[in-house]
Design a protein around this motif. Structure first.
Motif, short mmCIF file in Angstrom:
data_model
loop_
_atom_site.label_atom_id
_atom_site.label_comp_id
_atom_site.label_asym_id
_atom_site.label_seq_id
_atom_site.Cartn_x
_atom_site.Cartn_y
_atom_site.Cartn_z
N LEU A 129 5.43 0.63 13.94
CA LEU A 129 5.03 1.80 15.32
C LEU A 129 6.86 2.42 16.27
O LEU A 129 6.35 3.45 16.26
CB LEU A 129 4.25 0.79 16.50
CG LEU A 129 2.77 0.49 16.33
CD1 LEU A 129 2.01 -0.08 17.48
CD2 LEU A 129 1.79 1.64 15.71
N ALA A 130 7.17 1.40 16.19
CA ALA A 130 8.98 2.15 16.38
C ALA A 130 8.75 3.31 15.44
O ALA A 130 9.48 4.52 15.73
CB ALA A 130 9.42 0.71 16.78
N TYR A 160 7.43 4.62 13.44
CA TYR A 160 6.50 5.72 12.77
C TYR A 160 6.99 6.68 14.27
O TYR A 160 7.00 8.23 14.40
CB TYR A 160 4.67 5.44 13.37
CG TYR A 160 3.75 7.30 13.28
CD1 TYR A 160 4.07 7.35 12.15
CD2 TYR A 160 3.63 7.30 14.21
CE1 TYR A 160 2.79 8.29 11.89
CE2 TYR A 160 2.67 8.72 14.49
CZ TYR A 160 2.39 9.36 13.00
OH TYR A 160 1.31 10.13 12.83
N CYS A 161 6.97 6.34 15.65
CA CYS A 161 7.64 7.58 16.83
C CYS A 161 9.40 7.62 16.43
O CYS A 161 8.77 8.71 16.70
CB CYS A 161 7.35 6.54 17.73
SG CYS A 161 6.21 5.93 18.54
N CYS A 177 8.20 10.88 14.10
CA CYS A 177 7.97 12.21 14.78
C CYS A 177 8.73 12.67 15.19
O CYS A 177 9.21 13.94 15.76
CB CYS A 177 6.04 11.14 15.02
SG CYS A 177 5.29 10.94 15.00
N PHE A 178 9.73 11.77 15.76
CA PHE A 178 10.79 12.54 16.32
C PHE A 178 11.47 13.05 15.60
O PHE A 178 12.13 14.50 15.73
CB PHE A 178 11.79 11.05 17.43
CG PHE A 178 12.63 12.21 18.53
CD1 PHE A 178 12.54 12.33 19.72
CD2 PHE A 178 13.67 11.81 17.67
CE1 PHE A 178 13.31 13.31 19.96
CE2 PHE A 178 15.01 12.21 18.03
CZ PHE A 178 15.12 12.90 19.77
#
Length: 110
Positions: free
Chosen positions: A45-46, A48-49, A52-53
């Motif tokens: 999840l980190a 993926y974030c 996205c950033f």
């Protein structure tokens, strides 16, 4: 669509991250059943974030392919977390079974 690159998501923006996150979550649950901790799902999840950033920061005006930012960021995060925790080789060799019983993946019943 209002002309933003993030308005259109491709298959790789959703399917690959979902598959990798699902696999990481199953690995974490297996480790939890065996009495140890694993944080591969949180790492996925980190990643993926972070991907996205990066898509937002390096916005070129056109849609950014998932293979450019999202997939590498997720893989790097999961591989790094697995390497730090010592789970890289066992996780790489693990084959999830079709049942959610935490078995080793041998579906012959032996």
């Amino acid at each position: 669509l209002q002309g933003r690159p993030t308005d259109a998501l491709g298959l790789g923006d959703a399917v690959f991250p979902a598959v990798l996150s699902g696999w990481a979550l199953r690995w974490d649950k297996l480790k939890e059943e065996n009495g140890s901790k694993s944080f591969l799902f949180q790492a996925a999840l980190a990643g993926y974030c972070g991907g996205c950033f990066l898509c937002e920061v390096f916005n070129s005006g056109a849609g950014q392919p998932a293979l450019l930012f999202l997939s590498p960021a997720m893989l790097l995060a999961v591989f790094s977390a697995a390497a730090v925790s010592g789970d890289l080789v066992p996780a790489w060799q693990w084959a999830p079974s079709t049942q959610d019983d935490g078995s080793s993946g041998d579906e012959t019943g032996r």
